[in-house]
Scaffold this motif. Structure first.
Motif, PDB file in Angstrom:
ATOM      1  N   VAL A  50       4.288   1.539   2.182  1.00 20.61           N
ATOM      2  CA  VAL A  50       5.505   2.228   1.745  1.00 20.61           C
ATOM      3  C   VAL A  50       5.197   3.692   1.452  1.00 20.61           C
ATOM      4  CG1 VAL A  50       7.195   2.388  -0.131  1.00 20.61           C
ATOM      5  CG2 VAL A  50       6.646   0.154   0.844  1.00 20.61           C
ATOM      6  N   SER A  51       6.086   4.570   1.925  1.00 20.37           N
ATOM      7  CA  SER A  51       6.020   5.999   1.608  1.00 20.37           C
ATOM      8  C   SER A  51       7.254   6.345   0.790  1.00 20.37           C
ATOM      9  CB  SER A  51       6.022   6.807   2.906  1.00 20.37           C
ATOM     10  OG  SER A  51       6.383   8.151   2.640  1.00 20.37           O
ATOM     11  N   ILE A  52       7.130   7.300  -0.139  1.00 20.23           N
ATOM     12  CA  ILE A  52       8.340   7.688  -0.884  1.00 20.23           C
ATOM     13  C   ILE A  52       9.015   8.907  -0.263  1.00 20.23           C
ATOM     14  CG2 ILE A  52       7.624   6.646  -3.062  1.00 20.23           C
ATOM     15  CD1 ILE A  52       7.171   9.626  -4.026  1.00 20.23           C
ATOM     16  N   GLY A  53       8.473   9.455   0.811  1.00 19.90           N
ATOM     17  CA  GLY A  53       9.134  10.582   1.462  1.00 19.90           C
ATOM     18  C   GLY A  53       8.166  11.311   2.372  1.00 19.90           C
ATOM     19  N   ASP A  54       8.723  12.198   3.185  1.00 17.79           N
ATOM     20  CA  ASP A  54       7.907  12.888   4.182  1.00 17.79           C
ATOM     21  C   ASP A  54       7.217  14.110   3.602  1.00 17.79           C
ATOM     22  OD1 ASP A  54       8.608  10.965   5.968  1.00 17.79           O
ATOM     23  OD2 ASP A  54      10.177  12.147   6.936  1.00 17.79           O
ATOM     24  N   TYR A  55       6.315  13.871   2.684  1.00 19.75           N
ATOM     25  CA  TYR A  55       5.473  14.913   2.110  1.00 19.75           C
ATOM     26  C   TYR A  55       4.219  14.218   1.607  1.00 19.75           C
ATOM     27  CZ  TYR A  55       8.329  12.946  -1.581  1.00 19.75           C
ATOM     28  OH  TYR A  55       9.017  12.066  -2.383  1.00 19.75           O
ATOM     29  N   VAL A  56       3.147  14.987   1.454  1.00 22.60           N
ATOM     30  CA  VAL A  56       1.879  14.350   1.094  1.00 22.60           C
ATOM     31  C   VAL A  56       1.505  14.699  -0.337  1.00 22.60           C
ATOM     32  CG1 VAL A  56      -0.548  14.084   1.695  1.00 22.60           C
ATOM     33  CG2 VAL A  56       1.140  14.446   3.499  1.00 22.60           C
ATOM     34  N   LEU A  57       1.313  13.671  -1.141  1.00 28.71           N
ATOM     35  CA  LEU A  57       0.884  13.843  -2.527  1.00 28.71           C
ATOM     36  C   LEU A  57      -0.629  13.638  -2.596  1.00 28.71           C
ATOM     37  CD1 LEU A  57       3.785  11.742  -4.008  1.00 28.71           C
ATOM     38  CD2 LEU A  57       3.533  14.217  -4.178  1.00 28.71           C
ATOM     39  N   THR A  58      -1.184  13.898  -3.776  1.00 26.84           N
ATOM     40  CA  THR A  58      -2.645  13.758  -3.889  1.00 26.84           C
ATOM     41  C   THR A  58      -3.074  12.299  -3.962  1.00 26.84           C
ATOM     42  OG1 THR A  58      -2.428  14.012  -6.271  1.00 26.84           O
ATOM     43  CG2 THR A  58      -2.969  15.992  -5.006  1.00 26.84           C
ATOM     44  N   LEU A  72       0.852  -1.191   0.000  1.00 28.79           N
ATOM     45  CA  LEU A  72       0.000   0.000   0.000  1.00 28.79           C
ATOM     46  C   LEU A  72       0.889   1.242   0.000  1.00 28.79           C
ATOM     47  CD1 LEU A  72      -2.768   1.439   0.409  1.00 28.79           C
ATOM     48  CD2 LEU A  72      -2.413   1.138   2.876  1.00 28.79           C
ATOM     49  N   LEU A  73       0.677   2.128  -0.982  1.00 28.98           N
ATOM     50  CA  LEU A  73       1.426   3.386  -1.026  1.00 28.98           C
ATOM     51  C   LEU A  73       0.690   4.412  -0.181  1.00 28.98           C
ATOM     52  CD1 LEU A  73       3.930   3.110  -2.723  1.00 28.98           C
ATOM     53  CD2 LEU A  73       2.112   1.908  -3.924  1.00 28.98           C
ATOM     54  N   THR A  74       1.365   4.903   0.840  1.00 23.61           N
ATOM     55  CA  THR A  74       0.758   5.858   1.761  1.00 23.61           C
ATOM     56  C   THR A  74       1.855   6.650   2.462  1.00 23.61           C
ATOM     57  OG1 THR A  74      -0.312   5.991   3.948  1.00 23.61           O
ATOM     58  CG2 THR A  74       0.541   3.859   3.326  1.00 23.61           C
ATOM     59  N   PRO A  75       1.592   7.951   2.764  1.00 22.12           N
ATOM     60  CA  PRO A  75       2.628   8.714   3.475  1.00 22.12           C
ATOM     61  C   PRO A  75       2.897   8.163   4.873  1.00 22.12           C
ATOM     62  CG  PRO A  75       0.628  10.040   3.132  1.00 22.12           C
ATOM     63  CD  PRO A  75       0.435   8.759   2.392  1.00 22.12           C
TER      64      PRO A  75
HETATM   65  N1  ADE Z   1       0.397   9.080  -1.027  1.00 20.15           N
HETATM   66  C1  ADE Z   1       0.400  10.392  -0.762  1.00 20.15           C
HETATM   67  N2  ADE Z   1       1.612  10.820  -0.407  1.00 20.15           N
HETATM   68  C2  ADE Z   1       2.423   9.714  -0.444  1.00 20.15           C
HETATM   69  C3  ADE Z   1       3.793   9.489  -0.174  1.00 20.15           C
HETATM   70  N3  ADE Z   1       4.603  10.467   0.234  1.00 20.15           N
HETATM   71  N4  ADE Z   1       4.272   8.244  -0.296  1.00 20.15           N
HETATM   72  C4  ADE Z   1       3.468   7.229  -0.692  1.00 20.15           C
HETATM   73  N5  ADE Z   1       2.163   7.376  -0.953  1.00 20.15           N
HETATM   74  C5  ADE Z   1       1.636   8.612  -0.833  1.00 20.15           C
END
Ligand code: ADE
Length: 224
Positions: A130-138, A85-88
């Motif tokens: 998994v998150s790709i970094g400490d910021y929030v995408l849409t 699951l892709l999530t911040p």
């Molecule tokens: N969805 C929103 N922001 C994300 C992030 N930084 N990494 C992974 N999923 C995301």
């Protein structure tokens, strides 16, 4: 490797996955993608993939059902894929994690959205977050593409020169040494003489020192 993508924006993927090295890996049949529109796995007439949160509050939550239904259809010969699951809120992606993921024969990527996904997806369907970094995408689509790009290039046969993988940034917890190519002199900026000395031992030692210096200055956390 087979990669299944669960998304509400399926059209975002093809333009990115049909270019450059990932495209080449597909043509060589090293990787195949199966992109699923989560709306196709709903059972109501409005094809709703989200709903209001129990307990109230702002924003919408992605529903568990379409994700569950979709995952049910994508088991393959080898059984269940590794479900991510892709999530911040997930564990931050790094090169070590990318390497581990590149060893799986089948992964499924769930692209989260809205205020989040129903907790039952996290607890019962995903093997990891998994998150790709400490910021929030849409949404999780761009993170999924980042993960795919990083994983695919490590698969055997994808990159021409295996050596280039051994010397790249993060290998051995070091950033890469500086690179130069022709011309030797550009607007009075010259290439370090050692690189044209022809002494390969010296060049290797110089590169290692440069990599260490650079890592110490920019990413001391890697040396620790
Ligand atoms: N969805 C929103 N922001 C994300 C992030 N930084 N990494 C992974 N999923 C995301």
């Amino acid at each position: 490797m087979r990669i299944d993508i669960l998304t509400i924006f399926p059209e975002m993927f093809e333009p990115v996955l049909n270019e450059s090295i990932v495209k080449r890996a597909r043509l060589k049949k090293i990787v195949e993608f199966h992109i699923h529109d989560l709306r196709d796995y709903t059972s109501d007439k409005h094809r709703k993939v989200d709903d209001r949160p129990f307990g109230g509050g702002s924003g919408m939550v992605m529903r568990v059902e379409p994700i569950f239904n979709c995952l049910k259809t994508i088991k393959c010969k080898e059984g269940k894929p590794r479900v991510i699951l892709l999530t911040p809120q997930g564990k931050r992606l790094n090169q070590g994690k990318v390497k581990k993921l590149s060893k799986f024969s089948h992964i499924a990527l769930i692209c989260g959205h809205y205020e989040g996904v129903d907790e039952r997806v996290r607890c019962n369907l995903a093997d990891e977050e998994v998150s790709i970094g400490d910021y929030v995408l849409t949404g999780g689509e761009l993170p999924a593409m980042v993960l795919i790009d990083a994983v695919v290039r490590l698969m055997p046969g994808v990159l021409g020169n295996k050596n280039s993988l051994n010397f790249e940034s993060f290998e051995g917890n070091l950033l890469e040494y500086p690179h130069y190519t022709r011309p030797y002199s550009f607007r009075k900026m010259d290439v370090p003489d050692i690189l044209i000395s022809g002494d390969h031992n010296k060049i290797e030692a110089w590169r290692r020192v440069q990599a260490l210096k650079r890592t110490k200055a920019r990413r001391p956390d890697l040396l620790r």
